[in-house]
Each structure stands twice: as structure tokens, then as C-alpha cells.
Write a protein that holds these residues in place. Structure first.
Motif, PDB file in Angstrom:
ATOM      1  N   GLN A   1       0.842  -1.198   0.000  1.00 53.94           N
ATOM      2  CA  GLN A   1       0.000   0.000   0.000  1.00 53.94           C
ATOM      3  C   GLN A   1       0.877   1.247   0.000  1.00 53.94           C
ATOM      4  N   ALA A   2       1.947   1.156   0.779  1.00 53.13           N
ATOM      5  CA  ALA A   2       2.763   2.356   0.972  1.00 53.13           C
ATOM      6  C   ALA A   2       3.830   2.513  -0.099  1.00 53.13           C
ATOM      7  N   VAL A   3       4.025   1.480  -0.908  1.00 47.66           N
ATOM      8  CA  VAL A   3       5.194   1.506  -1.782  1.00 47.66           C
ATOM      9  C   VAL A   3       5.114   2.611  -2.831  1.00 47.66           C
ATOM     10  N   ILE A   4       3.958   2.705  -3.463  1.00 45.61           N
ATOM     11  CA  ILE A   4       3.848   3.690  -4.529  1.00 45.61           C
ATOM     12  C   ILE A   4       2.809   4.717  -4.146  1.00 45.61           C
TER      13      ILE A   4
ATOM     14  N   SER B   1       5.209  12.540  -9.422  1.00 42.37           N
ATOM     15  CA  SER B   1       5.075  11.178  -9.935  1.00 42.37           C
ATOM     16  C   SER B   1       4.691  11.203 -11.399  1.00 42.37           C
ATOM     17  N   GLY B   2       5.065  10.187 -12.082  1.00 40.80           N
ATOM     18  CA  GLY B   2       4.690  10.064 -13.482  1.00 40.80           C
ATOM     19  C   GLY B   2       3.587   9.044 -13.635  1.00 40.80           C
ATOM     20  N   LYS B   3       3.626   8.335 -14.751  1.00 39.27           N
ATOM     21  CA  LYS B   3       2.559   7.400 -15.078  1.00 39.27           C
ATOM     22  C   LYS B   3       2.557   6.178 -14.185  1.00 39.27           C
ATOM     23  N   GLY B   4       3.783   5.749 -13.787  1.00 40.51           N
ATOM     24  CA  GLY B   4       3.925   4.460 -13.110  1.00 40.51           C
ATOM     25  C   GLY B   4       3.077   4.350 -11.856  1.00 40.51           C
ATOM     26  N   GLY B   5       3.143   5.375 -11.014  1.00 43.60           N
ATOM     27  CA  GLY B   5       2.460   5.315  -9.720  1.00 43.60           C
ATOM     28  C   GLY B   5       0.960   5.231  -9.860  1.00 43.60           C
ATOM     29  N   MET B   6       0.396   6.104 -10.691  1.00 41.65           N
ATOM     30  CA  MET B   6      -1.067   6.098 -10.823  1.00 41.65           C
ATOM     31  C   MET B   6      -1.537   4.795 -11.480  1.00 41.65           C
ATOM     32  N   THR B   7      -0.731   4.278 -12.412  1.00 48.60           N
ATOM     33  CA  THR B   7      -1.114   3.033 -13.089  1.00 48.60           C
ATOM     34  C   THR B   7      -1.129   1.888 -12.084  1.00 48.60           C
ATOM     35  N   PHE B   8      -0.101   1.891 -11.240  1.00 49.02           N
ATOM     36  CA  PHE B   8      -0.007   0.850 -10.200  1.00 49.02           C
ATOM     37  C   PHE B   8      -1.217   0.916  -9.270  1.00 49.02           C
TER      38      PHE B   8
ATOM     39  N   HIS C   1      -8.772   7.438  -9.597  1.00 48.05           N
ATOM     40  CA  HIS C   1      -9.853   6.697 -10.268  1.00 48.05           C
ATOM     41  C   HIS C   1     -10.956   7.658 -10.710  1.00 48.05           C
ATOM     42  N   ASP C   2     -11.314   8.582  -9.811  1.00 49.52           N
ATOM     43  CA  ASP C   2     -12.394   9.522 -10.150  1.00 49.52           C
ATOM     44  C   ASP C   2     -12.002  10.416 -11.327  1.00 49.52           C
ATOM     45  N   LEU C   3     -10.711  10.795 -11.361  1.00 50.45           N
ATOM     46  CA  LEU C   3     -10.251  11.624 -12.484  1.00 50.45           C
ATOM     47  C   LEU C   3     -10.362  10.850 -13.798  1.00 50.45           C
ATOM     48  N   LEU C   4      -9.946   9.582 -13.742  1.00 52.04           N
ATOM     49  CA  LEU C   4      -9.993   8.748 -14.952  1.00 52.04           C
ATOM     50  C   LEU C   4     -11.431   8.640 -15.472  1.00 52.04           C
TER      51      LEU C   4
ATOM     52  N   LYS D   1      -4.000  17.956 -10.594  1.00 53.42           N
ATOM     53  CA  LYS D   1      -4.825  17.781  -9.385  1.00 53.42           C
ATOM     54  C   LYS D   1      -3.945  17.801  -8.132  1.00 53.42           C
ATOM     55  N   SER D   2      -2.803  17.114  -8.245  1.00 54.89           N
ATOM     56  CA  SER D   2      -1.908  17.043  -7.094  1.00 54.89           C
ATOM     57  C   SER D   2      -1.350  18.419  -6.762  1.00 54.89           C
ATOM     58  N   GLU D   3      -1.017  19.198  -7.794  1.00 53.21           N
ATOM     59  CA  GLU D   3      -0.522  20.559  -7.546  1.00 53.21           C
ATOM     60  C   GLU D   3      -1.602  21.409  -6.903  1.00 53.21           C
ATOM     61  N   GLU D   4      -2.837  21.236  -7.386  1.00 50.14           N
ATOM     62  CA  GLU D   4      -3.944  22.027  -6.798  1.00 50.14           C
ATOM     63  C   GLU D   4      -4.153  21.661  -5.340  1.00 50.14           C
ATOM     64  N   GLN D   5      -4.104  20.344  -5.086  1.00 42.52           N
ATOM     65  CA  GLN D   5      -4.337  19.877  -3.704  1.00 42.52           C
ATOM     66  C   GLN D   5      -3.117  20.089  -2.825  1.00 42.52           C
ATOM     67  N   GLY D   6      -1.969  20.279  -3.457  1.00 44.59           N
ATOM     68  CA  GLY D   6      -0.729  20.504  -2.709  1.00 44.59           C
ATOM     69  C   GLY D   6      -0.248  19.263  -1.999  1.00 44.59           C
ATOM     70  N   GLY D   7      -0.346  18.099  -2.598  1.00 41.11           N
ATOM     71  CA  GLY D   7       0.212  16.926  -1.910  1.00 41.11           C
ATOM     72  C   GLY D   7      -0.155  15.638  -2.590  1.00 41.11           C
ATOM     73  N   GLU D   8      -0.188  14.600  -1.766  1.00 41.95           N
ATOM     74  CA  GLU D   8      -0.379  13.252  -2.263  1.00 41.95           C
ATOM     75  C   GLU D   8      -1.826  13.009  -2.688  1.00 41.95           C
ATOM     76  N   LEU D   9      -2.016  12.195  -3.729  1.00 43.84           N
ATOM     77  CA  LEU D   9      -3.371  11.820  -4.151  1.00 43.84           C
ATOM     78  C   LEU D   9      -3.600  10.352  -3.833  1.00 43.84           C
ATOM     79  N   ASP D  10      -4.769  10.030  -3.295  1.00 51.30           N
ATOM     80  CA  ASP D  10      -5.019   8.603  -3.079  1.00 51.30           C
ATOM     81  C   ASP D  10      -5.636   7.991  -4.332  1.00 51.30           C
ATOM     82  N   SER D  11      -5.725   6.667  -4.330  1.00 49.59           N
ATOM     83  CA  SER D  11      -6.123   5.973  -5.552  1.00 49.59           C
ATOM     84  C   SER D  11      -7.561   6.318  -5.951  1.00 49.59           C
ATOM     85  N   GLN D  12      -8.410   6.630  -4.973  1.00 51.22           N
ATOM     86  CA  GLN D  12      -9.805   6.965  -5.298  1.00 51.22           C
ATOM     87  C   GLN D  12      -9.865   8.252  -6.129  1.00 51.22           C
ATOM     88  N   VAL D  13      -9.043   9.215  -5.755  1.00 52.12           N
ATOM     89  CA  VAL D  13      -9.032  10.488  -6.498  1.00 52.12           C
ATOM     90  C   VAL D  13      -8.570  10.233  -7.926  1.00 52.12           C
TER      91      VAL D  13
END
Ligand code: KIV
Ligand code: ZN
Length: 565
Positions: free
Chosen positions: A374-377, A383-390, A429-432, A415-427
């Protein structure tokens, strides 16, 4: 130019060690050392607020649970709480049979007497006597010459032996430390330790412990290893001594010094959990043990639950742990960088259970330490494509193709720049879904029928365009080609499939499908995605998503109106 007070000319390098054969660089550590914890003594002495009884008891239980068999419990002759703690351990029968407690004492008779009194009734124990031997201490602190300082050690050793004889029911081990060993001329350190051993008369069957401390770490780890190897080569009766090292972290090298010292011949290592201790701390047992573990050596300690170690130590010492602490910090198995994420994701996919660990950027398997992937990526604006794809794969079973990754990545970054930090997988997914699944408006697919003749499919589809129903029909090789043909026929648009991917999602009765299509609609590339009960429905809806996103979907009714007119 350097400022006047920042002046390196004030300092001298350590003297190289000569007169020995250096073999340690070619050696490997193949087994765990004898671990000795000094958490309850050196660690405790270094705290702004020393541990209370309950905290000491809690830390003691943890040390025992981890499998540490030699534990320095305090300085009972100098501290009443340490005396009381020693008595509690003995009287409450808290010391397992395979654990040896150790106590520290200066080479002074009244203190040695009190130390043995504190240990009365213990089954086995190490009595650890020390005095400072370095040139600076001799000349500038005590004003004594070499012989006088050696006499203190010899005298202390004599009293330790004498008092031990008064308590014959205990199995005693004697330990001597030439304190500030690293700043002591190494031949003189050998001379003092030889003299101490001459008093104790240890044998290979009943060894004493000679503990070599970097009381203050003044040189690089290779220099300490040279000192240790010199010491081992020159000591009389090396076989009758356990050579121990006790490293501090002034230069940040406590673990490295201990690790090289093991290569240089040391048998035993003193340290603390997470490295608490005087100034910059003692050697961190957890780090060294996992260093060995990562080289395929059984550390002989149970470190499978570092979170328990962290919780207990931080609560007992009041000191937080850095999120990037080696091996066990909160962030050490997390990759934010896109290229690292990509490499981790690819290597993890290829890692088989029955082969040696080979995962880029992860020197050990985080699962070994009770950490999950869970914590790895984690995904942030770096981050680039790899993290969100994972994360999409791991949490939603969605494997988006590379061309869609390229389109999603900037949206995730924004989105991450707007939020100023880390994005979780739900966010993510919702963007996709928000951006690429647009299969209901303005056009939706209400139903379809497929007939097959030869290689071709004829597809009739019921479509709703902004509340208006219509049917379209087309032919092609496969359902998607026939559907696109129907659109082209109705609208006159030039529609080509540039890329397409589909996959099943879930297992058994929950199975669904995801489809992704990249279309070229009148010269404009546009991607669409859909999830549905089966791959045909998903692929047709992905086309609808793409056409809706192209802004050209309503041409269906425009052209219908044109055709009717
Ligand atoms: O750091 C040190 O030298 C010590 C000794 C008492 C071993 O803690
Ligand atoms: Zn120390």
C-alpha cells in the motif's frame, strides 16, 4: 571564502593504524554477532527525562521479545532507580534463563561492592567495569600517565573478581571497556586489556568480554576497523576474550563502524533500538540487524514487526523516529518519483516467490517487515505514469494502456498541484472516470443486436441523443468496426480506430470488462473508456465515450435531421 570561525585548520586527522596485517576488507559477515542492548543504560542516561519504572519495564519486555540475550540494565551503584529496577528484575523473576543482564560500574571499590549487592540472587550476569584510557583524558582530565591509568583498570578488575567470589551462586561474566578506545593509542589499549585479562584469567571455555567503544566517533569506519583488527591480532589470549564493540554516531557512522568491526574480528555488538544514546546516539541495532538480513544473514532477532519497536521506543524515550529512518521509517518503501514507481511496478510483476529478491529500488521486500505494498507507490506532483497506473491496477483492477496513461498523467499532476500533496487511488480513479468515461451524454447506447454472416458483422444499435431515440446500423469485421461504420454512414464523419485495449475485471460471477479506445475523428485524436458487463458492450460504449468527448456526437441527430429534410 570561509568565515573566520569556520576553520578546518583547528582539527587533525586520525593517525593511521600501522603494524598489523589488514585483512578485514576481504571478509564478509556471515553470521549474526552477539547482540547486547544498552537501551536501559546508555540510552536511558542520554534522555532529557530518564525513563520511569513502567517505561523501563516495557522496554525490557520488548528487548527480551526481540531475542536480545545480553541486556545492560543500568548503573545500579550510581542510580537508585537503576538499583531498584535491578532488584525488581531479580526478585520478580523477570529474567529468562537464556538472558544475561549486564550492569555498568566504574573502577571504584565502593561502587563495585554496591553493584554486586544489587545483583544478589541473579542466576547469571555480566559485570562491566570501565575507565577512560585516551591520551586527552589521561593528560587533560586526570593528569595521569599510562601506567597510572592502567593501574586503575587492573585494580578495578581485581575488585570485580574479588567481589564475584563472594557470590558463588551466580554465573558471572566480566567485561572491561577501555573507554574512549578510538582516541587511545591502540598498542596501549592492548596493553591495558592484556593487564585486565591477566587478573581475570579467562579461558576459551569461560571468556571475558573486552568492549571497544567509539565513545566519541572521531574517525571514519575503516579506521575503527583497522583499530579493531590490530587489537584482535595483538591481544594475548585472543581465544579467551569475546571482542565487543560499542559505537556512537557522532559522524553518522555508528552502524558502518560496527559492521566493519565485525569484518575485522569483533564477536559482539552493543547498541540501542533505533539508535537512541548520548549526543548523536548509539549504534542502532535494528539497522545493523536488517543490514545483515538484507545480505542473506539470519540476524537472530525477530524484527518482523518494526511498528511495535517504533511505538514502544518512541513512547518510552519520548523521541520521535525520522520518517526516513533506515529500513523502518514511514517513507522508506515509498516511491514518489515516476521513474522509480515504474521500475518498482515492473519488477514486482516479474518477482516470483521462489527466486532471490530482485526488485529495483526496494533492497528488501517490505512485506518482511509487516509493511504492505500500500505504501510503496504514492502519487504526488513529482510522480509520473507508473504510480497512478499501479494504484489503479491494485485498487480497482483497471489496467489502462500506455496512451491513456500519457493522457491521464497531466490531469493527475495538475490535481496534485492544486491539492498541494499526495493523491489517493480513489481520487485518481475519479479523475480517470470523469475525463474518459463519457458514455451517457449527449449520446448513449441503449441496446444493440449483432448478426453474423461470413466474416462480417451487421450491428443495429438503439441510440439516445439528448433524449431523442434513433437507430443506426452498420457492417464490419467485428462489432466495433460495424458500430463505427454505422456512425460514419449516419454522420459522414471520418472515424478511425488508432488504438484499442480491453481486459476483464474481477473474477467469477463478478466479472466485468473495461475497454479503451483511441479514435481519430475527422483528424482529431480522442480517447474513450467504458466499463460494462462484457467486452463487446464495453468496447461499444468506449467508442460512444470517445465520440462524446470529440464534441461531434450530436452530428448523429443533425445528420438525421438533414437526411429527413
Ligand atoms: O560510550 C562508551 O564509551 C560507554 C562505555 C561505558 C562503554 O558507554
Ligand atoms: Zn556509550
Amino acid at each position: 571564502m570561509a568565515s573566520a570561525h569556520f576553520n578546518h585548520r583547528k582539527y587533525q586527522p586520525v593517525e593511521p593504524v600501522t603494524g598489523f596485517t589488514r585483512t578485514w576488507p576481504d571478509r564478509r559477515v556471515t553470521e549474526a554477532p552477539i547482540w547486547a542492548s544498552v537501551d536501559l543504560r546508555d540510552g536511558n542516561q542520554a534522555l532529557l527525562e530518564p525513563m520511569n519504572v513502567a517505561q523501563k519495564q516495557r522496554l525490557w519486555h520488548l528487548l527480551v521479545k526481540l531475542g536480545i540475550k545480553e541486556i545492560e540494565i543500568g548503573f545500579p551503584s550510581a542510580s537508585q532507580p537503576d538499583y531498584d529496577f535491578t532488584r525488581w528484575l531479580i526478585e520478580e523473576n523477570q529474567i529468562p534463563d537464556d538472558v544475561r543482564v549486564q550492569v555498568l560500574v566504574q573502577a571504584r571499590e565502593e561502587l563495585i561492592a554496591k553493584t554486586f549487592e544489587a545483583l544478589k540472587g541473579v542466576k547469571q550476569a555480566v559485570v562491566h567495569v570501565y575507565n577512560s584510557t585516551s591520551r586527552i583524558q589521561r593528560e587533560r582530565v586526570f593528569g595521569m600517565d599510562r601506567d597510572a591509568i592502567k593501574s586503575i583498570a587492573v585494580q578495578g578488575a581485581g575488585w570485580v573478581k574479588e567481589y564475584a567470589e563472594k557470590y558463588p551462586d551466580t554465573d558471572w561474566t566480566f567485561q572491561y571497556s577501555p573507554e574512549s578506545f578510538t582516541s587511545t593509542e591502540v598498542d596501549y589499549a592492548v596493553e591495558v586489556c592484556d593487564a585486565v585479562m591477566a587478573v581475570w584469567q579467562p579461558t576459551p571455555e569461560k571468556r571475558c568480554i573486552l568492549n571497544l567503544p567509539t565513545t566519541v566517533e572521531v574517525g571514519p569506519p575503516n579506521h575503527f576497523a583497522d583499530q579493531v583488527e590490530y587489537f584482535c591480532q595483538h591481544l594475548n589470549n585472543r581465544d579467551s576474550a569475546i571482542i565487543s564493540v560499542h559505537t556512537h554516531n557522532d559522524r553518522g557512522g555508528a552502524v558502518a563502524s560496527a559492521e566493519l568491526a565485525l569484518m575485522a574480528g569483533a564477536d559482539r555488538v552493543e547498541g540501542t533500538l533505533l539508535g537512541n544514546g548520548e549526543r548523536t546516539g548509539n549504534m542502532d541495532i535494528v539497522t545493523l540487524a536488517i543490514n545483515l538480513y538484507s545480505q542473506g544473514v539470519d540476524p537472530q532477532l525477530d524484527l518482523s514487526n518494526p511498528d511495535e519497536i517504533i511505538q514502544t521506543c518512541t513512547e518510552c524515550t519520548g523521541l520521535p523516529i525520522h520518517p526516513r529512518h533506515p529500513w523502518i521509517g514511514e517513507l522508506v518503501y515509498t516511491a514518489f518519483s515516476g521513474s522509480h514507481q515504474d521500475a518498482i511496478r515492473k519488477s514486482l510483476k516479474q518477482q516470483h516467490e521462489d527466486e532471490p529478491w530482485q526488485v529495483a529500488y526496494l533492497p528488501i521486500d517490505p512485506a518482511d517487515l509487516g509493511r504492505d505494498y500500500q505504501a510503496v507507490i504514492r502519487v504526488n506532483s513529482q510522480s509520473g505514469k507508473g504510480g497512478m497506473t499501479f494504484l489503479l491496477e491494485r485498487d480497482f483492477g483497471i489496467s489502462i494502456p500506455r496512451w491513456l496513461q500519457l493522457e491521464l498523467a497531466p490531469l493527475v499532476q495538475k490535481k496534485s498541484e492544486e491539492q498541494g500533496g499526495e493523491l489517493d487511488s480513489q481520487v485518481i480513479h475519479d479523475l480517470l472516470i470523469k475525463h474518459f468515461v463519457q458514455d451517457t451524454s449527449p449520446v448513449s447506447l441503449e441496446g444493440y443486436r449483432i448478426e453474423r454472416s461470413g466474416d462480417n458483422e451487421t450491428l443495429s444499435a438503439d441510440i439516445q441523443v439528448e433524449g431523442e431515440s434513433l437507430s443506426i446500423a452498420g457492417k464490419g469485421k467485428g462489432a466495433m468496426a460495424a458500430f463505427i461504420n454505422a456512425w460514419q454512414t449516419r454522420t459522414g464523419l471520418a472515424i478511425h480506430v488508432v488504438d484499442y485495449a480491453e481486459h476483464a475485471m474481477g473474477e467469477g460471477s463478478d466479472v466485468a470488462a473495461a475497454a479503451y479506445v483511441q479514435l481519430n475523428v475527422d483528424g482529431q485524436r480522442v480517447s474513450g473508456m467504458a466499463v460494462d458487463a462484457d467486452t463487446v458492450s464495453a468496447s461499444l460504449k468506449a467508442v460512444v465515450s470517445g465520440l462524446n468527448r470529440s464534441g461531434q456526437a450530436t452530428q448523429l441527430t443533425d445528420s438525421a435531421a438533414r437526411q429527413q429534410a
